[in-house]
Each structure stands twice: as structure tokens, then as C-alpha cells.
Write a protein that holds these residues in place. Sequence first.
Motif, short mmCIF file in Angstrom:
data_model
loop_
_atom_site.label_atom_id
_atom_site.label_comp_id
_atom_site.label_asym_id
_atom_site.label_seq_id
_atom_site.Cartn_x
_atom_site.Cartn_y
_atom_site.Cartn_z
N UNK A 104 0.85 -1.19 0.00
CA UNK A 104 0.00 0.00 0.00
C UNK A 104 0.88 1.23 0.00
N UNK A 105 0.60 2.17 -0.93
CA UNK A 105 1.31 3.44 -1.02
C UNK A 105 0.31 4.50 -1.44
N UNK A 106 0.43 5.72 -0.96
CA UNK A 106 -0.48 6.81 -1.27
C UNK A 106 0.29 7.96 -1.90
N UNK A 107 -0.40 8.70 -2.76
CA UNK A 107 0.27 9.78 -3.48
C UNK A 107 0.59 10.97 -2.59
N UNK A 108 -0.07 11.06 -1.41
CA UNK A 108 0.24 12.17 -0.52
C UNK A 108 1.43 11.89 0.39
N UNK A 134 5.44 11.45 1.24
CA UNK A 134 6.64 12.13 0.77
C UNK A 134 7.22 11.38 -0.42
N UNK A 135 7.81 12.13 -1.34
CA UNK A 135 8.36 11.48 -2.53
C UNK A 135 9.51 10.55 -2.17
N UNK A 173 7.28 11.44 -9.08
CA UNK A 173 5.86 11.26 -8.77
C UNK A 173 5.60 9.79 -8.52
N UNK A 174 4.42 9.54 -7.94
CA UNK A 174 4.03 8.16 -7.68
C UNK A 174 3.87 7.39 -8.99
N UNK A 201 7.35 6.53 -10.57
CA UNK A 201 8.05 5.48 -9.81
C UNK A 201 7.40 4.11 -10.05
N UNK A 202 6.06 4.11 -10.12
CA UNK A 202 5.37 2.84 -10.35
C UNK A 202 5.68 2.29 -11.74
N UNK A 203 5.73 3.16 -12.75
CA UNK A 203 6.04 2.72 -14.09
C UNK A 203 7.47 2.19 -14.19
N UNK A 204 8.40 2.83 -13.48
CA UNK A 204 9.78 2.34 -13.48
C UNK A 204 9.86 0.96 -12.83
#
Length: 637
Positions: free
Chosen positions: A33-37, A39-40, A122-123, A126-129
Motif C-alpha cells: 500500500x502506497x499513497x500519493x500524498x 513524501x516522494x 511522482x508516484x 516510480x510505479x512505471x519504473x
Amino acid sequence: MSLYNFKKIEPVPTASDFIDIILSKTQRKTPTVIHKNYKISRIRQFYMRKVKFTQDNFEEKFKNILDEFPKLDDVHPFYADLMNVLYDKDHYKLALGQVNTARHLIDQVAKDYVRLLKFGDSLYRCKQLKRAALGRMATIMKRQKDSLAYLEQVRQHLSRLPSIDPNTRTLLICGYPNVGKSSFINKITRADVEVQPYAFTTKSLFVGHMDYKYMRWQVIDTPGILDHPLEERNTIEMQSITAMAHLRSCIMYFMDLSEQCGYSIEDQVKLFHNIKPLFANKPIVLVINKIDQVKPEDLPAEQRALIEEIINGENATVMTMSCYSDEGVMNVRNSACDRLLQARVEMKMSGSKINDVINKIHLAMPTARDTVARLPNIPDGALNRVKYDPNDPNRPKLAKDIEAENGGAGVYNVDLKDKYLLADDEWKQDVIPEFWEGHNVADFIDPDIEEKLDALEREEERLEQEGFYDVNEPMLDSDEEDLKNTADAIRERKKLIIQAHRLEHNRNRAILPKKSALKNANLKAMGDKLSKHGLDPEAAVQSTRALGKKRNRSEAEADEAVKEADADVRDEVMAREMSNLGFRNVKQKREADKQKKLVQTQSNKFGKRGESDRAINTKMPKHLFSGKTSMGSRDRR
């Protein structure tokens, strides 16, 4: 036991199963679980952990495969050549090399994408990478489909290979097909090799074990060999050639003189000379089987000459037997084992290590000290004790008889000192002196100790009667006296510290409240008590009266003036605060507070802490706590 246990190699999954195992483990063992709010930095760390964990799992799996599969350069030459015959070492090394290359490629992919993830902004990026990294790893694994499938087939075949120890005592059975090799190993070992009346029934190496001269022996049954060039031999025959070339064993070459195997005696002799270079430095036993059909004496002169040529030229031992009638089977086995033991001893004696062993061996030859002949001596009565008759009156007396004469069990006590070997038999019952710290106590006892002790006691009594010292007074030396005085001083000092602490703690605190003290104060009794102690009670009485007296009007008016001045200052400060809060005056602030209370009244009825309180105090309504309604009634009680 064999030095190599190929049965412990773990199964190699297919490429698709490999990917499923690794990605499933990544999903189960890492956060999901990770949220876009967030910290980067936290988002980057989340996806970097996924990529690194996947890479570590691939690394662990690949390392297990590379470590568990045998390396042809490290194993015994017998196993290396056998694997080359069965699997082709070029294909085997190529498959392991592909797995190792895939491991390095996956490590490089993980390193590159972790470097890119450090700069993800951004979230989504990072997810695409992360998806790209795992996808490239899966693509690399899919390309290893053929290598993994080949290694799994090799593993399954390796696990079915017999456990052969290349260095132990070994009997190696070889010869043409269908000459009785498998029947012989079934006779002398617990192996259960299939026996059929046609050629090449045995298609691989079979191992049996037996015991001879309290030693463990290994017997290997090899597939049959045909007489043609080495490059034309198939995989089945090459297994026999590999075993004969690399195993330190006794070669048992089987021949069938009856020619029921389908090959003539000339062909069998020719095969022996063809594979003779493989027998170098090994004991050879020529086993002539099926003598129940044809014996060597029944052969023509030409064929007997061929067999004699083998015997004379190769220093081979000829043995005859018949597996059908069991004639000579054990003699063949024993002869082969003895030949191998002799050859192993000769090999060790001819080596360089024997010098180190011989230097450590010393054979002692005792020399006669005189010319007296010392014949064997049998003690008296030893022969009679061989046959013991309890009814014989002249029988030797046993300990059981002595026990019965002295009262039996529970009454008779065995005298353990009776068997002591001493210079004088009277010494047997002497009390043995005790020992202390390795010294005999009796060596330090004064023979006049009793007289000296009596004299010392008489002197003590005389000094007590003369009053030289008081018996009841405790006797303390100077050190004990100093220790006692120091302890008393410490105790006294501790008491003073405790009293000072209590005084400091209670100095500014009244024992009784002021009102209670004024109410209960008796001025006259207090003055009398102070006078009795020689003190002037006037000051204390005046101070007590002043505490209980009411203030006069002038003092009260002065206090009111001070309060009014303080109120003016307070109003000025409050007006300044109201302007800072956005209110024109105090009246407007009070009105705002009044409206605030009115608004909160409704929420206060629910007992909430504030506007953000979402708690529901009553989880279950009233109708869920009571019973069902009866017919014609809405009352739930």
C-alpha cells in the motif's frame, strides 16, 4: 558412501513457474500500500525495495542452481566422463552458463532501474519504473526456457544414477552381452538386476554391496560391450568404457564358452585384447561362466590356446563357475577380492607415503634374560573349577557357601579387606589414615599431643580461677575494635542526615491550615508555655492576635483603589487583544462567545468532543437489546 549425492539437487522450475514464484514472493514479502500524498522519498523507497527484493530472489534461486549442479572440472574424472557420455558436457556447460548470464543481466537491470528510481518525481513515474524493471527481469527469464528445461531433465536423470564411490574396494564386471554378468551380481549381493535371455537387458550401471573379511565391497554391473571402434560405440557401451577407465577396481571379464550368448569364443577373446589398455595397473580375473554347459577341458586345442594366451600375457587369474548351479560362485568372489586387496597393498607399498608410515612402526623383539625355561603354568584347582558339582563334599568353597555358613543374605557382610596383598596379614584390618591435600594426616600427628593438650587445659583453668581474664567479656582485637567504632560513626552520621532532610522538607509547610490554627489557638496557654521555657511570649501573642483581627476601613479603601487601577490596566490590555483578534471591543467578543456556545449546544447533546468527533456511543439501538414483539403489541419489553 559416495562422495557425491546428486539426489539432493532441488528441482529446477520452468521459466513461467520461475517468474510466478519470484513475483508472488515479492508481493507477499514486501509492503503493498502506497499513497500519493506520501513524501516522494518514501514513495521512491517503496518501489526501490520492490525492485531490490525481486533481484535478491532471482539471485538466490540462480545461486542455488549453480552451486548444487556438479561442476565437471571439480568432480571425479569418472563422474565427469559419465556426465559427458550421458548429457554432452558442451550442452551442460552452456545451460549453466546461460543461467549465470541471466543472473548478471538481472543484477544489471535492477541496478539501472534503482538508479532511475532515485530521481522519480511522482508516484506514477516510480510505479512505471518498477513495472518496467520487473518486466525486463521476466523477459530475461523467458529466454532461459530451454536451458531450465534441459537442466531439469539432467537433474532427474542424475538423481536416478547409482551412488558409486570411485575410491572404495570395487569389483567391476564386464564382457559381452548375455554372458551372465547380472546373474553373478544378483548371487553375491543384494542387488536385483533384471535378467533376460536376450542382449542388452542391462542398459546402465548397477551397483550392489557385499561384505568380505569384515569389509564393505562395491560390485558394479556394466552393460555389455561389442567389439567395434570406440567412436562407433553408443551411450550404453560408453558407460562401461568410462567405468573401466576411471575406477580403481578388480576387472572381472566374463566369457561364455558355450556360445549361448550369440558370440563366438574368438570374438570374446578379441574383445578382451581390444579393451585391454583400460585394464592397466588393475588386477584381472578371467571368469569362465556356464561350465554346466561347456568346460574349458572340453574345448578344442585352438580355443584353449586363445585362453592360455590371455592368462600368460596379462597375468590374469582364471576362475570357472556356473550361476545356474551355483558352482564356484563364492570361490570366484573370494579370489577376486583377494587379488584386489593384494594389488591395493602393493600399490601403497610402492608409493612414497609408505616411508612415513614405516618410520612410525617399531616391532619389539624381546631377548631372553637368562637360560631358565619357563613353561606354561596352570594354577591349582583351575581345572577342577571347570566342572562344579554342588553335591560334591570336596568342591571348592565359593563366596555363596561362605555367606550361607554365616547367616545368609542380610546378616553376612563381605569382608573386602580379606583379599588385600600386604607384607603382614595382621595389617589387613588396620584403619587406613585419611589424606588431606595429598598429605597423609598421620605423618603430621605429634605422638605427645594428648599430654600437651591436658597441660594446656589445666593452665586455662588456673588462669580463669586467678581472674586473669573475664570469660564473659567479649574479646576483640584492635582491628575488630576499629571496625566497630567506624560502623557506629556511620550509623550516627546517617541519622543526622535523615533528620536534616526531614527538617528541610517541612520548613515552609504549615502542619495545620491557617484557619484551623487560629480557631484552635489558645493564647493564654501558649504564653504560659513559652514563659515556662524562659522565653518572652509578648511578640508571639501580638502576632497571633493580628492574624485574627479584621482590617479597618482605611486599609479596605486602599485595597479597593488598587483593584480599580488594576481593572483599568486590564481593560486596556484586553482592548488591545480584541483588536488583534478582529473584534472592535470586549462586548463584541462576549457576543461572539455567546453565539459559539449556542451553536455548540446541539452537538453537546450528543456528548461529542468537537466537530470532528465521529464516535457513535450507542452501537446497538434499543430494539436490538430487547426481545421480540408479541402478537398485537409494539412494546418490546
